[in-house]
Write a protein that holds these residues in place. Structure first.
Motif, PDB file in Angstrom:
ATOM      1  N   SER A   1      66.843 -67.529 -28.376  1.00 48.75           N
ATOM      2  CA  SER A   1      68.223 -67.036 -28.400  1.00 48.75           C
ATOM      3  C   SER A   1      68.509 -66.231 -29.663  1.00 48.75           C
ATOM      4  CB  SER A   1      69.213 -68.201 -28.314  1.00 48.75           C
ATOM      5  OG  SER A   1      70.538 -67.732 -28.447  1.00 48.75           O
TER       6      SER A   1
ATOM      7  N   PRO B   1      68.080 -65.443 -20.110  1.00 51.60           N
ATOM      8  CA  PRO B   1      69.241 -64.603 -20.405  1.00 51.60           C
ATOM      9  C   PRO B   1      70.150 -65.227 -21.460  1.00 51.60           C
ATOM     10  CG  PRO B   1      68.884 -64.752 -18.042  1.00 51.60           C
ATOM     11  CD  PRO B   1      67.964 -65.754 -18.671  1.00 51.60           C
ATOM     12  N   GLU B   2      70.781 -64.369 -22.241  1.00 56.99           N
ATOM     13  CA  GLU B   2      71.632 -64.812 -23.350  1.00 56.99           C
ATOM     14  C   GLU B   2      73.051 -65.099 -22.849  1.00 56.99           C
ATOM     15  OE1 GLU B   2      71.641 -65.323 -27.749  1.00 56.99           O
ATOM     16  OE2 GLU B   2      70.265 -65.516 -26.075  1.00 56.99           O
ATOM     17  N   ARG B   3      73.133 -66.127 -21.985  1.00 48.98           N
ATOM     18  CA  ARG B   3      74.429 -66.543 -21.453  1.00 48.98           C
ATOM     19  C   ARG B   3      74.584 -68.036 -21.693  1.00 48.98           C
ATOM     20  NH1 ARG B   3      72.806 -63.340 -16.939  1.00 48.98           N
ATOM     21  NH2 ARG B   3      72.718 -65.167 -15.567  1.00 48.98           N
ATOM     22  N   GLN B   4      75.659 -68.426 -22.332  1.00 48.17           N
ATOM     23  CA  GLN B   4      75.790 -69.784 -22.853  1.00 48.17           C
ATOM     24  C   GLN B   4      75.677 -70.856 -21.778  1.00 48.17           C
ATOM     25  OE1 GLN B   4      78.702 -70.562 -25.993  1.00 48.17           O
ATOM     26  NE2 GLN B   4      79.458 -72.300 -24.814  1.00 48.17           N
ATOM     27  N   LEU B   5      76.455 -70.770 -20.715  1.00 41.88           N
ATOM     28  CA  LEU B   5      76.435 -71.807 -19.685  1.00 41.88           C
ATOM     29  C   LEU B   5      75.063 -71.910 -19.034  1.00 41.88           C
ATOM     30  CD1 LEU B   5      79.940 -71.338 -17.992  1.00 41.88           C
ATOM     31  CD2 LEU B   5      79.231 -73.066 -19.661  1.00 41.88           C
ATOM     32  N   LEU B   6      74.464 -70.752 -18.772  1.00 42.03           N
ATOM     33  CA  LEU B   6      73.122 -70.753 -18.180  1.00 42.03           C
ATOM     34  C   LEU B   6      72.124 -71.395 -19.128  1.00 42.03           C
ATOM     35  CD1 LEU B   6      71.405 -67.907 -16.234  1.00 42.03           C
ATOM     36  CD2 LEU B   6      70.195 -68.991 -18.118  1.00 42.03           C
ATOM     37  N   LYS B   7      72.209 -71.044 -20.406  1.00 46.02           N
ATOM     38  CA  LYS B   7      71.254 -71.559 -21.383  1.00 46.02           C
ATOM     39  C   LYS B   7      71.386 -73.076 -21.534  1.00 46.02           C
ATOM     40  CE  LYS B   7      69.545 -68.714 -24.109  1.00 46.02           C
ATOM     41  NZ  LYS B   7      68.384 -67.783 -24.039  1.00 46.02           N
TER      42      LYS B   7
ATOM     43  N   LEU C   1      73.132 -67.547 -29.930  1.00 43.99           N
ATOM     44  CA  LEU C   1      73.730 -68.839 -29.627  1.00 43.99           C
ATOM     45  C   LEU C   1      73.197 -69.917 -30.570  1.00 43.99           C
ATOM     46  CD1 LEU C   1      73.479 -68.736 -25.722  1.00 43.99           C
ATOM     47  CD2 LEU C   1      75.502 -68.282 -27.126  1.00 43.99           C
TER      48      LEU C   1
END
Length: 322
Positions: free
Chosen positions: A113, A86-92, A116
């Protein structure tokens, strides 16, 4: 490189998986979603006929796919990781740190990505020098473009290895030399779409006509050559020099008049939704995908034929995909 690991098997990860299998790699895929394996194998089965038309490598096989929910197991002894979570910063950031900790130190970790930057994604990795953006255009098993972008801690060697690897499997890999949010192709796409939305919002034209203006005009030319080369031709016998001397002024005038819309208001969202549904008519998503893929195959075949690298019967593709 013989073993590829796919982390995240949504639309992008599944398409990558199909491509790597078609290129003869052993692929291990991992995703925590409950129906991930079923959905992945269904996608690959659906995409395989298209990949057969495009051409399979000698060792290509759907049987070379292994699926596991255990990410550490999937990453053991891998040569190349294609992360498509998923394109979520903290997760990535956390995901990359976990991938980095579980993979051999000489493997490459690439992220799909779409926006990001790698400098952020690799920030908690112990071996950030082997981490790189490898952003495809959807669907990756058909669209050749891959954007390779380094982070501040990525080694030049990793960039070159990634470029060479992607090119070896038939991708058109480009080196984006400076990090920018959205990389390059999405920024170009976003700039075009902002003007499309502005023109619709201003009542200049409707949704269907906006699509027609792109795909039946500049879109056809862009499928053959990029804008710089096309303007070289637009300059006539004087080429790009004549264009810059005599036509760049009018283009600059258009720039000054481009729309400045900065957000999707509820009203314009509704206008576009209603317009797209009317344009689609009674065609399902699956039917529209088949229409897209058939024309893409024909375009890719025509491009390949122009480069003297395709069998003549590859052009007859309309009835060869499901």
């Amino acid at each position: 490189m013989r073993k590829v690991t796919i982390v995240g098997t949504g639309a992008i990860g599944a398409s990558w998986t199909a491509l790597y299998l078609a290129r003869g790699f052993n692929v291990v895929a991992t995703d925590p979603a409950p129906n991930a394996e079923t959905d992945l194998r269904r996608f690959i089965d659906s995409a395989w006929a298209t990949l057969e038309v495009l051409g399979l490598s000698p060792n290509a096989s759907r049987d070379h796919l292994e699926f596991t929910r255990d990410m550490k197991q999937a990453l053991a002894d891998t040569d190349f990781v294609q992360e498509s979570g998923p394109e979520r910063q903290l997760l990535k950031v956390k995901l990359f740190a976990d991938i980095d900790a579980a993979t051999p130190p000489d493997s490459i970790i690439a992220s799909s990505s779409s926006g990001l930057t790698m400098s952020i994604i690799q920030s908690r990795c112990r071996h950030p020098e082997r981490c790189v953006i490898g952003h495809p255009f959807n669907p990756p098993h058909m669209i050749p473009l891959v954007e390779v972008v380094a982070g501040t801690k990525t080694s030049p060697e990793t960039v070159q290895r990634a470029l060479s690897f992607y090119r070896s499997i038939g991708k058109k890999a480009i080196h984006v030399r400076k990090e920018m949010v959205g990389h390059v192709a999405n920024r170009i796409q976003g700039a075009l779409y902002r003007e499309v939305v502005y023109l619709i919002e201003q009542g200049v034209l409707g949704v269907a006509d906006a699509d027609a203006a792109v795909c039946w005009g500049p879109g056809l030319r862009w499928g053959v050559m990029g804008p710089n080369m096309l303007f070289h031709l637009g300059g006539g016998q004087g080429g790009i020099q004549h264009f810059m001397d005599h036509l760049s002024g009018p283009v600059s005038t258009w720039w000054k008049d481009l729309g400045t819309i900065t957000e999707m208001t509820p009203r314009i969202k509704r206008t576009i939704i209603d317009g797209v549904l009317k344009e689609a008519g009674d065609r399902s998503i699956e039917e529209l995908e088949r229409e897209r893929d058939t024309v893409l195959l024909q375009l890719l075949a025509a491009r390949a034929q122009a480069e003297h690298a395709v069998q003549p019967d590859l052009l007859d593709v309309a009835d060869r995909i499901p």
